[in-house]
Design a protein around this motif. Structure first.
Motif, PDB file in Angstrom:
ATOM      1  N   ARG A 174      32.782  11.570   9.697  1.00 19.90           N
ATOM      2  CA  ARG A 174      32.823  11.212  11.110  1.00 19.90           C
ATOM      3  C   ARG A 174      34.089  10.396  11.378  1.00 19.90           C
ATOM      4  O   ARG A 174      34.348   9.408  10.713  1.00 19.90           O
ATOM      5  CB  ARG A 174      31.570  10.396  11.488  1.00 19.90           C
ATOM      6  CG  ARG A 174      30.306  11.241  11.498  1.00 19.90           C
ATOM      7  CD  ARG A 174      29.074  10.433  11.807  1.00 19.90           C
ATOM      8  NE  ARG A 174      28.721   9.521  10.724  1.00 19.90           N
ATOM      9  CZ  ARG A 174      27.635   8.737  10.733  1.00 19.90           C
ATOM     10  NH1 ARG A 174      26.832   8.745  11.770  1.00 19.90           N
ATOM     11  NH2 ARG A 174      27.369   7.947   9.716  1.00 19.90           N
ATOM     12  N   LEU A 198      21.805   5.383   7.472  1.00 15.28           N
ATOM     13  CA  LEU A 198      21.129   4.083   7.436  1.00 15.28           C
ATOM     14  C   LEU A 198      19.656   4.239   7.065  1.00 15.28           C
ATOM     15  O   LEU A 198      19.161   3.618   6.127  1.00 15.28           O
ATOM     16  CB  LEU A 198      21.263   3.401   8.809  1.00 15.28           C
ATOM     17  CG  LEU A 198      20.695   1.979   8.981  1.00 15.28           C
ATOM     18  CD1 LEU A 198      21.372   1.288  10.146  1.00 15.28           C
ATOM     19  CD2 LEU A 198      19.203   1.946   9.185  1.00 15.28           C
ATOM     20  N   GLY A 199      18.943   5.085   7.820  1.00 18.37           N
ATOM     21  CA  GLY A 199      17.487   5.146   7.710  1.00 18.37           C
ATOM     22  C   GLY A 199      16.986   5.692   6.380  1.00 18.37           C
ATOM     23  O   GLY A 199      16.017   5.157   5.819  1.00 18.37           O
ATOM     24  N   LYS A 217      26.451  -8.127  14.859  1.00 13.62           N
ATOM     25  CA  LYS A 217      26.850  -6.837  14.280  1.00 13.62           C
ATOM     26  C   LYS A 217      28.179  -6.349  14.867  1.00 13.62           C
ATOM     27  O   LYS A 217      29.111  -6.012  14.136  1.00 13.62           O
ATOM     28  CB  LYS A 217      25.743  -5.809  14.526  1.00 13.62           C
ATOM     29  CG  LYS A 217      26.074  -4.406  14.079  1.00 13.62           C
ATOM     30  CD  LYS A 217      26.304  -4.307  12.580  1.00 13.62           C
ATOM     31  CE  LYS A 217      26.980  -3.007  12.212  1.00 13.62           C
ATOM     32  NZ  LYS A 217      27.309  -2.933  10.792  1.00 13.62           N
ATOM     33  N   THR A 237      23.025  -0.031  15.753  1.00 14.45           N
ATOM     34  CA  THR A 237      24.021  -0.914  16.368  1.00 14.45           C
ATOM     35  C   THR A 237      24.027  -0.624  17.870  1.00 14.45           C
ATOM     36  O   THR A 237      24.318   0.505  18.274  1.00 14.45           O
ATOM     37  CB  THR A 237      25.409  -0.653  15.758  1.00 14.45           C
ATOM     38  OG1 THR A 237      25.303  -0.834  14.344  1.00 14.45           O
ATOM     39  CG2 THR A 237      26.456  -1.593  16.328  1.00 14.45           C
ATOM     40  N   CYS A 288      31.156   4.202  12.233  1.00 11.67           N
ATOM     41  CA  CYS A 288      30.836   2.878  12.792  1.00 11.67           C
ATOM     42  C   CYS A 288      32.010   2.183  13.483  1.00 11.67           C
ATOM     43  O   CYS A 288      31.998   2.032  14.697  1.00 11.67           O
ATOM     44  CB  CYS A 288      30.258   1.982  11.709  1.00 11.67           C
ATOM     45  SG  CYS A 288      28.615   2.517  11.180  1.00 11.67           S
ATOM     46  N   ASP A 347      15.011  15.750  12.675  1.00  7.50           N
ATOM     47  CA  ASP A 347      15.770  16.806  12.008  1.00  7.50           C
ATOM     48  C   ASP A 347      14.944  17.389  10.849  1.00  7.50           C
ATOM     49  O   ASP A 347      14.797  16.764   9.801  1.00  7.50           O
ATOM     50  CB  ASP A 347      17.089  16.196  11.500  1.00  7.50           C
ATOM     51  CG  ASP A 347      18.019  17.220  10.870  1.00  7.50           C
ATOM     52  OD1 ASP A 347      17.520  18.244  10.358  1.00  7.50           O
ATOM     53  OD2 ASP A 347      19.239  16.976  10.881  1.00  7.50           O
ATOM     54  N   GLU A 373      22.097  -4.019  10.784  1.00  3.77           N
ATOM     55  CA  GLU A 373      22.344  -3.563   9.412  1.00  3.77           C
ATOM     56  C   GLU A 373      23.831  -3.694   9.097  1.00  3.77           C
ATOM     57  O   GLU A 373      24.669  -3.299   9.894  1.00  3.77           O
ATOM     58  CB  GLU A 373      21.895  -2.102   9.303  1.00  3.77           C
ATOM     59  CG  GLU A 373      22.121  -1.469   7.956  1.00  3.77           C
ATOM     60  CD  GLU A 373      21.434  -2.253   6.841  1.00  3.77           C
ATOM     61  OE1 GLU A 373      20.215  -2.413   6.873  1.00  3.77           O
ATOM     62  OE2 GLU A 373      22.150  -2.735   5.934  1.00  3.77           O
ATOM     63  N   MET A 423       5.792  11.827  14.477  1.00  5.59           N
ATOM     64  CA  MET A 423       5.810  10.398  14.823  1.00  5.59           C
ATOM     65  C   MET A 423       4.423   9.763  14.705  1.00  5.59           C
ATOM     66  O   MET A 423       4.315   8.548  14.471  1.00  5.59           O
ATOM     67  CB  MET A 423       6.370  10.231  16.244  1.00  5.59           C
ATOM     68  CG  MET A 423       6.624   8.810  16.665  1.00  5.59           C
ATOM     69  SD  MET A 423       7.898   7.971  15.676  1.00  5.59           S
ATOM     70  CE  MET A 423       9.358   8.362  16.631  1.00  5.59           C
ATOM     71  N   LYS A 482      16.655  17.789   7.381  1.00  8.23           N
ATOM     72  CA  LYS A 482      16.828  16.514   6.680  1.00  8.23           C
ATOM     73  C   LYS A 482      15.504  16.071   6.043  1.00  8.23           C
ATOM     74  O   LYS A 482      15.459  15.643   4.885  1.00  8.23           O
ATOM     75  CB  LYS A 482      17.291  15.462   7.696  1.00  8.23           C
ATOM     76  CG  LYS A 482      18.299  14.487   7.142  1.00  8.23           C
ATOM     77  CD  LYS A 482      18.868  13.602   8.230  1.00  8.23           C
ATOM     78  CE  LYS A 482      20.260  14.021   8.639  1.00  8.23           C
ATOM     79  NZ  LYS A 482      20.872  13.127   9.634  1.00  8.23           N
TER      80      LYS A 482
HETATM   81  P1  NAD Z   1      23.085   9.251  11.398  1.00 12.46           P
HETATM   82  O1  NAD Z   1      23.588  10.140  12.470  1.00 12.46           O
HETATM   83  O2  NAD Z   1      23.395   9.526   9.966  1.00 12.46           O
HETATM   84  O3  NAD Z   1      21.490   9.167  11.497  1.00 12.46           O
HETATM   85  C1  NAD Z   1      20.773   9.069  12.693  1.00 12.46           C
HETATM   86  C2  NAD Z   1      19.466   9.818  12.491  1.00 12.46           C
HETATM   87  O4  NAD Z   1      18.602   9.595  13.605  1.00 12.46           O
HETATM   88  C3  NAD Z   1      19.643  11.337  12.385  1.00 12.46           C
HETATM   89  O5  NAD Z   1      19.082  11.813  11.188  1.00 12.46           O
HETATM   90  C4  NAD Z   1      18.907  11.873  13.614  1.00 12.46           C
HETATM   91  O6  NAD Z   1      18.304  13.132  13.409  1.00 12.46           O
HETATM   92  C5  NAD Z   1      17.874  10.782  13.821  1.00 12.46           C
HETATM   93  N1  NAD Z   1      17.273  10.769  15.163  1.00 12.46           N
HETATM   94  C6  NAD Z   1      17.897  10.940  16.353  1.00 12.46           C
HETATM   95  N2  NAD Z   1      16.989  10.847  17.349  1.00 12.46           N
HETATM   96  C7  NAD Z   1      15.794  10.598  16.772  1.00 12.46           C
HETATM   97  C8  NAD Z   1      14.486  10.372  17.278  1.00 12.46           C
HETATM   98  N3  NAD Z   1      14.238  10.395  18.594  1.00 12.46           N
HETATM   99  N4  NAD Z   1      13.470  10.166  16.410  1.00 12.46           N
HETATM  100  C9  NAD Z   1      13.713  10.151  15.071  1.00 12.46           C
HETATM  101  N5  NAD Z   1      14.927  10.337  14.534  1.00 12.46           N
HETATM  102  C10 NAD Z   1      15.964  10.552  15.375  1.00 12.46           C
HETATM  103  O7  NAD Z   1      23.560   7.778  11.785  1.00 12.46           O
HETATM  104  P2  NAD Z   1      23.681   6.495  10.824  1.00 12.46           P
HETATM  105  O8  NAD Z   1      25.027   6.428  10.233  1.00 12.46           O
HETATM  106  O9  NAD Z   1      22.484   6.423   9.959  1.00 12.46           O
HETATM  107  O10 NAD Z   1      23.621   5.341  11.906  1.00 12.46           O
HETATM  108  C11 NAD Z   1      22.435   4.996  12.576  1.00 12.46           C
HETATM  109  C12 NAD Z   1      22.641   3.684  13.305  1.00 12.46           C
HETATM  110  O11 NAD Z   1      22.896   2.671  12.357  1.00 12.46           O
HETATM  111  C13 NAD Z   1      23.834   3.665  14.248  1.00 12.46           C
HETATM  112  O12 NAD Z   1      23.529   2.834  15.339  1.00 12.46           O
HETATM  113  C14 NAD Z   1      24.923   3.046  13.411  1.00 12.46           C
HETATM  114  O13 NAD Z   1      25.920   2.442  14.201  1.00 12.46           O
HETATM  115  C15 NAD Z   1      24.135   2.032  12.629  1.00 12.46           C
HETATM  116  N6  NAD Z   1      24.728   1.642  11.360  1.00 12.46           N
HETATM  117  C16 NAD Z   1      25.191   2.582  10.508  1.00 12.46           C
HETATM  118  C17 NAD Z   1      25.758   2.205   9.307  1.00 12.46           C
HETATM  119  C18 NAD Z   1      26.365   3.222   8.377  1.00 12.46           C
HETATM  120  O14 NAD Z   1      27.091   2.814   7.457  1.00 12.46           O
HETATM  121  N7  NAD Z   1      26.131   4.505   8.529  1.00 12.46           N
HETATM  122  C19 NAD Z   1      25.839   0.840   8.972  1.00 12.46           C
HETATM  123  C20 NAD Z   1      25.309  -0.088   9.848  1.00 12.46           C
HETATM  124  C21 NAD Z   1      24.765   0.321  11.044  1.00 12.46           C
END
Ligand code: NAD
Length: 436
Positions: A332, A11-12, A206, A121, A262, A32, A146, A70, A35
């Motif tokens: 996943r 997502l990010g 969501k 989420t 998800c 990470d 999202e 940060m 990353k």
């Molecule tokens: P992901 O595991 O790919 O990414 C999460 C990231 O957060 C990792 O890179 C991790 O290192 C980082 N992180 C963890 N703790 C941290 C901290 N304290 N400070 C900074 N970074 C930190 O997960 P994702 O798939 O990107 O999902 C993230 C969120 O978005 C979840 O809640 C998911 O349900 C939601 N979401 C995901 C999608 C999707 O398609 N992947 C879609 C909608 C919503």
């Protein structure tokens, strides 16, 4: 605008790069280091079409950078939080450790008037709790769920079908919504619905959207189970009911079911949260949805066993696909990989291939045999099972060509994505999911 994006996963990372691509100045922050190192070089740490392009453009323009520090969030007007919320170990609830840690780490760098926009989420009620922690800094928390689809994440982020902002009541909330509108100016400008709600509604939008999608998939898979004992064809059934626009054909593809990072964990976390709220019965059906979904993996394995006359022991089985869906390397909770692992557990020699997910799959399941080249993977197979509907298998693999490579002529279509008639005509015994 100056933005920070905390958590640079699926997502990010996409959010950060997409926001830079629409003109914002963005810093992406993650704990990470690997990353961040890869993103800083403009390299996407995962497969997502279009991401490498907007990453390198953003970095070259000077509007996009990545860090593990940060402190660099200081000065941003809006801080997006998109860290993971996985399923807790040994339970169904969402693990909020990462959200809590990210917010705690961010607090010292927040200034009066900043916006913290939660994108992860989360269980309903989370935002209200986090808002109390953010309040002393003078920043305002909004919940901005999202809806991106992996594989279409760039497009979905830049041009979403709707935007939702859960805000607190009063002027601070109104101002926060206004600022988010500015962040998303290209889509808001072209009339994309922008819904302003309270926190609880935004959080529920969501999880209820995901619950609905999961239900739709499990509904058609339940029909597949009935089709299997009656001789009906679930794909024709789906076509026929899908013409009713109250139903619609999308998400009515019967097969081995949903997976990924998800839907499975989100419906489980929703059940767990509903139980905490004393309303477990309201979403009790989600347990059934989950069970139907998991049963389809058993069914796919059973079909392979049936196809190989009762045993897969020491049989060569080629598994086409590892990712939970095409156009992604995300494994996943991948049904594809689960089926491969189960066949391996039954004593089959499993060879697995995937256009994008081999590296990820190998890391988690090193016991399987991975082959990059599709044709190489097919060579000598006693049976073939399609478990991820990549175009490479669905459209680009002709049954005649496949037949020149394999030993046996047994194909199990775990996604109902092949042309059954064409495969049969080419001499294959074809098994679909919920099809005669
Ligand atoms: P992901 O595991 O790919 O990414 C999460 C990231 O957060 C990792 O890179 C991790 O290192 C980082 N992180 C963890 N703790 C941290 C901290 N304290 N400070 C900074 N970074 C930190 O997960 P994702 O798939 O990107 O999902 C993230 C969120 O978005 C979840 O809640 C998911 O349900 C939601 N979401 C995901 C999608 C999707 O398609 N992947 C879609 C909608 C919503």
């Amino acid at each position: 605008m100056h933005l920070s994006v905390i958590g640079c996963g699926y997502l990010g990372a996409v959010h950060a790069a997409a926001m830079a691509s629409i003109g914002h100045d963005v810093v992406g922050i993650d704990v990470d280091e690997r990353k961040i190192a890869s993103l800083s070089k403009g390299e996407a740490p995962f497969f997502e079409p279009g991401l490498p392009e907007i990453l390198s453009e953003g970095i070259a323009s000077g509007r996009l950078r990545f860090t593990t520090d940060m402190a660099e969030a200081a000065g941003a007007q809006v801080h997006f939080v998109g860290v993971g919320t996985p399923q807790v170990k040994g339970g169904y609830a969402a693990d909020l450790t990462y959200v809590d840690a990210a917010i705690d780490a961010l607090l010292p760098y927040l200034a009066e008037g900043d916006i913290v926009a939660g994108k992860s989420t989360v269980p309903v009620g989370t935002a209200a709790t986090l808002a109390e922690r953010v309040a002393p800094t003078g920043a305002t928390l909004v919940w901005n769920p999202e809806f991106l689809r992996e594989g279409w994440a760039v497009q979905d982020t830049i041009d979403p079908d709707r935007l939702v902002a859960g805000v607190p009541a009063g002027p601070a909330g109104e101002r926060a919504a206004e600022i988010l509108r500015k962040v998303y100016h290209p889509s808001v400008g072209k009339g994309t619905p922008f819904l302003v709600t309270d926190y609880a509604t935004a959080e529920l939008v969501k999880v209820s959207a995901n619950a609905f999608l999961a239900t739709k998939i499990s509904f058609i898979n339940a029909m597949a189970e009935i089709a299997e004992v009656t001789g009906a064809d679930v794909t024709q059934l789906a076509d026929a009911i899908g013409y009713d626009d109250r139903i619609g054909r999308k998400f009515l593809g019967a097969g081995i079911g949903f997976g990924g990072g998800c839907l499975p964990k989100d419906i489980r976390a929703f059940s767990a949260r509903a139980e905490e709220l004393g309303r477990g019965e309201s979403v009790a059906f989600l347990r059934e949805i989950d069970e139907i979904n998991m049963r389809r993996r058993d069914r796919a394995v059973d079909l392979v066993v049936e196809g190989l006359s009762g045993s897969v022991f020491k049989k060569n089985i080629t598994v086409l696909g590892a990712a939970f869906k095409p156009h992604s390397d995300d494994i996943r909770d991948s049904p594809a990989l689960d089926v491969a692992v189960r066949l391996h557990g039954l004593g089959a020699w499993v060879t697995i291939t995937d256009p994008a997910a081999i590296e990820n799959a190998r890391r988690i399941h090193p016991q399987l045999n991975y082959v990059d080249d599709r044709d190489e993977a097919l060579r000598g197979a006693d049976a073939v099972i399609v478990v991820t509907e990549w175009d490479e298998y669905r459209r680009q693999l002709s049954p005649e060509h496949a037949a020149t490579l394999t030993q046996g002529r047994i194909v199990i279509d775990g996604r109902n994505c092949l042309d059954a008639a064409a495969w049969r005509e080419a001499g294959w015994t074809y098994y679909g999911m919920g099809r005669p």
